[in-house]
Design a protein around this motif. Structure first.
Motif, PDB file in Angstrom:
ATOM      1  N   THR A   1      13.349  11.091 -22.382  1.00 40.28           N
ATOM      2  CA  THR A   1      13.468  12.170 -23.370  1.00 40.28           C
ATOM      3  C   THR A   1      14.892  12.704 -23.472  1.00 40.28           C
ATOM      4  O   THR A   1      15.183  13.517 -24.361  1.00 40.28           O
TER       5      THR A   1
ATOM      6  N   HIS B   1      13.271  12.257 -32.343  1.00 40.18           N
ATOM      7  CA  HIS B   1      12.647  13.583 -32.324  1.00 40.18           C
ATOM      8  C   HIS B   1      13.153  14.427 -33.495  1.00 40.18           C
ATOM      9  O   HIS B   1      12.373  15.099 -34.192  1.00 40.18           O
TER      10      HIS B   1
ATOM     11  N   GLN C   1       5.833  18.913 -30.953  1.00 35.62           N
ATOM     12  CA  GLN C   1       7.120  18.784 -30.284  1.00 35.62           C
ATOM     13  C   GLN C   1       7.005  18.140 -28.891  1.00 35.62           C
ATOM     14  O   GLN C   1       7.923  17.473 -28.435  1.00 35.62           O
ATOM     15  N   THR C   2       5.869  18.340 -28.235  1.00 38.54           N
ATOM     16  CA  THR C   2       5.679  17.792 -26.885  1.00 38.54           C
ATOM     17  C   THR C   2       5.353  16.309 -26.950  1.00 38.54           C
ATOM     18  O   THR C   2       4.363  15.918 -27.573  1.00 38.54           O
TER      19      THR C   2
ATOM     20  N   ASN D   1       3.911  12.869 -15.319  1.00 43.68           N
ATOM     21  CA  ASN D   1       4.288  13.496 -16.595  1.00 43.68           C
ATOM     22  C   ASN D   1       3.256  13.329 -17.703  1.00 43.68           C
ATOM     23  O   ASN D   1       2.980  14.280 -18.435  1.00 43.68           O
TER      24      ASN D   1
ATOM     25  N   ASP E   1       1.816  16.394 -19.870  1.00 41.15           N
ATOM     26  CA  ASP E   1       2.076  16.439 -21.316  1.00 41.15           C
ATOM     27  C   ASP E   1       0.788  16.541 -22.115  1.00 41.15           C
ATOM     28  O   ASP E   1       0.696  17.322 -23.067  1.00 41.15           O
TER      29      ASP E   1
ATOM     30  N   LYS F   1      -0.706  19.984 -21.776  1.00 40.24           N
ATOM     31  CA  LYS F   1       0.053  20.947 -22.579  1.00 40.24           C
ATOM     32  C   LYS F   1      -0.300  20.821 -24.055  1.00 40.24           C
ATOM     33  O   LYS F   1      -0.479  21.830 -24.757  1.00 40.24           O
ATOM     34  N   ILE F   2      -0.411  19.588 -24.545  1.00 47.66           N
ATOM     35  CA  ILE F   2      -0.755  19.373 -25.946  1.00 47.66           C
ATOM     36  C   ILE F   2      -2.153  19.919 -26.248  1.00 47.66           C
ATOM     37  O   ILE F   2      -2.366  20.604 -27.249  1.00 47.66           O
TER      38      ILE F   2
ATOM     39  N   GLU G   1      -0.662  23.130 -28.015  1.00 46.44           N
ATOM     40  CA  GLU G   1      -0.414  22.630 -29.370  1.00 46.44           C
ATOM     41  C   GLU G   1      -1.700  22.604 -30.212  1.00 46.44           C
ATOM     42  O   GLU G   1      -1.732  23.099 -31.333  1.00 46.44           O
TER      43      GLU G   1
END
Length: 299
Positions: free
Chosen positions: A210, A219, A232-233, A264, A268, A271-272, A276
């Motif tokens: 990233t 991105h 964004q994630t 990770n 991720d 988090k999404i 999100e």
């Protein structure tokens, strides 16, 4: 009060973007958060079914021949009792409608798309799958569909069945067209068949670095050209997750059983789902933290 499952399709007309890995791990995360989940394998490769391992009535792994005899296509082509296609798995709260790759069906009987094209046109031709899944809504909290990698009538049938659609994308700038294709299919199905399917968004999957200049350009490209739907994630690459795949383990199981630091991709995806898409709620975070998942993984 009877429950009414939310149906989420993981859809992208392009293959190799990680739909199966994402959909199957979403199903598993929701199941360990305490939700009852049905995973629907519409990918003719059947990779998700091999990983989850549907069980027969005796608790043994369902064979490929048994899955082929089910002929999942009937869910698309007939109005029937869909529970005959539903099987338990080795995971608590997680059932599956399995699929399996068959060279004979592809070349002798035809693919799902070819078989669908042979059916006579009727008002129910594209709604049968949705109607069959609707009969299962009262049994589950979530129904997650792993879609086939194609832009054909079967994708239309799958989209019609969904309440929401999400899309993983390969981390390069050549894939914006597949986002447009997905949006166009959703719009067409909503108008043509009076549906209300929503596109939650798309995210970049299997990102190896990233911090690289190339990733930052990708991105920025999606942020500028598809900001309304771009999450964004990203889902980052992990050697640990590669090992999980080799040992036929789902991401969270592999972490909880073998690792001290969460990989990770697990962070991720959590988090999404939480920040999100808001599929996971605060109370779900509490349940997952009780399993040893740190609060920082949701931030």
């Amino acid at each position: 009060m009877s429950k009414e499952a939310t149906i989420i399709g993981v859809i992208n007309s392009k293959g190799g973007v990680g739909k199966t890995a994402i959909s199957i791990n979403i199903s598993h995360i929701l199941s360990i958060a305490g939700y009852s989940v049905l995973h629907v394998d519409m990918d003719p490769q059947g990779s998700g079914s091999e990983l989850i391992q549907p069980l027969n009535n005796y608790g043994s792994k369902l064979s490929k021949d048994d899955i082929l005899k089910l002929d999942t296509f009937r869910l698309i082509s007939e109005s029937l009792e869909p529970r005959q296609f539903v099987f338990k798995t080795k995971y608590n709260n997680l059932d599956i409608i399995p699929n399996a790759r068959s060279v004979d069906k592809i070349f002798d009987e035809g693919s799902f798309a070819a078989r669908l094209a042979k059916l006579p046109e009727s008002s129910n031709k594209y709604l049968c799958f949705a109607n069959n899944l609707d009969r299962l809504r009262c049994d589950y909290d979530y129904i997650i569909i792993d879609s086939q990698p194609s832009l054909d009538d079967v994708l239309k049938v799958t989209t019609i069945a969904c309440d929401y659609v999400i899309s993983p994308l390969a981390p390069d700038i050549q894939n914006l067209r597949t986002v447009s294709d997905t949006l166009n299919v959703i719009d067409y199905c909503n108008k043509k068949y009076t549906r209300d399917t929503s596109f939650l968004g798309f995210f970049l999957n299997n990102v190896k670095n990233t911090k690289s200049i190339s990733y930052k350009k990708v991105h920025k490209y999606y942020s500028l050209n598809a900001s309304e739907y771009f999450v964004q994630t990203p889902i980052r690459y992990s050697d640990s997750i590669d090992k999980a795949g080799l040992s036929h383990e789902l991401w969270m199981d592999y972490f909880l059983e073998h690792l001290t630091i969460m990989p990770n991709p697990c962070k991720d995806l959590l988090k999404i789902l939480y920040q999100e898409f808001e599929i996971l709620q605060d109370e779900d975070v509490d349940k997952l933290m009780a399993l040893g998942i740190k609060e920082e993984c949701f931030q």
